[in-house]
Each structure stands twice: as C-alpha cells, then as structure tokens.
Design a protein around this motif. Structure first.
Motif: not given
Lengths: 113, 113
Positions: A31, A33, A48, A50, A97, A99, A102
């Motif tokens: 992922y 962003y 974003y 995926v 997903p 995050q 992140t």
C-alpha cells in the motif's frame, strides 16, 4: 534500508506548469499513499494504491493524478499547477490495509506562484 | 466525512512539566494512532491503540483509547526539549479492501529548557 524516499525535496512552479513527484519505497509494501499537509489542516489523503497497477481517490483528489506501474514507486502528477496546490506533500507506504506499519517520507515542499 | 477535533492547537510548557492532549470525534473508530512530526520530516508513529479502554505506554508517553471509541488521549510525562514537535492523532476504520487514516489537525508542542 532507506525506507520511503521522496524526490524532489523542494520545487517552485508557475501556475499552469506540470510536474511529477516521485515516491520510492524499499520495504516491499503493498500500500502506498499521497498526502498533502497544509498549516492548521493536518494531513489529507490525495490518492492511494493497494497494489501495483491500482490507484484510488482519497479525500482531496482533484487536480492530481497518480500511477503505480511498479510496486516500489508511486508517482503523483500535477498537470496544471494552481496556487491552491502550494503545500507539503508526503508519501507513505504500509504492508497492511490497516496502516499500522505506515512509514512516511520526509516530504516535498511545493510552491506554486 | 469523518473529522477529528484535536486540542489544544498549541502548548508552551516548561521542561519537566507533564503534557496532555486529546482527540474527539463524532463517529467511532476501530483504532487510534498517535504520531509525532519534527520539522522537515514526516510523521512517525508513537503509539497504536486497538480496543476501547486500552491504555498503552511508550516510555514517557501514555495513550488511551476512549471507552466510547470516539476519543483518545496522549500524555507526556516530565517533558524534555526533544519532545518539541507536532503531535497528530489519527483514527482508522477498516472498510472494504483498505483502511484510511483520518488525521487531526495537530498539537504543536514547545518546551522551554
């Protein structure tokens, strides 16, 4: 291990010019962003992805386009820059997903005159 | 869309003092996250909270996931000059194939030595 790398770090554009911001991650994250950060506004999600070959709109997508041709790269494009796009842009990546893992880049400061 | 109200907007404190900041929302989140951003860098995750009522510590930092799932608090004990930065709360809901973070507008912390 560089993590998330953004280029360039700074850029000044004139209204109507175009440019592409590059984000590269070396963590094999699925992922990715793009956020923009404006004073007093926190971070707002632009677009974003995926996974490789996929993109989706975030909260503030207008005036931007993105591409994820390779898993490690996520490009943010401005086709016709406007002063309202003056901001600091952050790229981030995560494995899940949720995050929760992140990682953010150090930002690109863009000024549109 | 969902919004987070983060307060205070800024704090000026003396080294050694304790700090408290909070985030509230009109809607429920599944996860609360707290980030710190230093000048010229991207946000870095400090603490993640996964369930209502959870209290989690990371060194001098303690955060709590509100029992109503609509708020979260971050406390910093015995502040030091390197605590300076902007602290962001972020709420997360899992939806579909991705989950998107909603960021608060940040609390700017200044610490006088």
């Amino acid at each position: 291990n560089a993590g998330v790398t953004q280029t360039p770090k700074f850029r000044v554009l004139k209204t109507g010019q175009s440019m592409t911001l590059l984000c590269a991650q070396d963590m094999n994250h699925e992922y990715m962003y793009w956020y923009r950060q404006d004073p007093g506004m926190g971070l707002r999600l632009i677009h974003y992805s995926v996974g490789e070959g996929t993109t989706a709109k975030g909260e503030v997508p207008d005036g931007y386009n993105v591409s994820r041709l390779k898993k490690q790269n996520f490009l943010l494009g401005l086709e016709s820059a406007a002063p309202s796009q003056t901001s600091v842009y952050f790229c981030a990546s995560s494995q899940s997903p949720g995050q929760l893992s992140t990682h953010f880049g150090n930002g690109t400061r863009l000024t549109v005159t | 869309g969902q919004q987070l109200n983060q307060s205070p907007q800024s704090m000026f404190i003396q080294e050694g003092e304790d700090v408290s900041m909070n985030c509230t929302s009109s809607s429920i989140f599944n996860t609360w996250l707290w980030y710190k951003q230093e000048p010229g860098e991207g946000p870095v995750l400090l603490i993640a909270l996964y369930k209502a009522g959870e209290l989690t510590s990371n060194g001098r930092l303690t955060a709590q996931f509100g029992i109503t799932r609509k708020d979260s608090f971050l406390n910093i004990s015995a502040s030091i000059p390197s605590d300076v930065g902007i602290y962001f709360c972020a709420g997360l809901n899992y939806g579909g194939s991705q989950g998107n973070l909603i960021f608060g507008k940040g609390t700017k912390l200044s610490v006088k030595p």
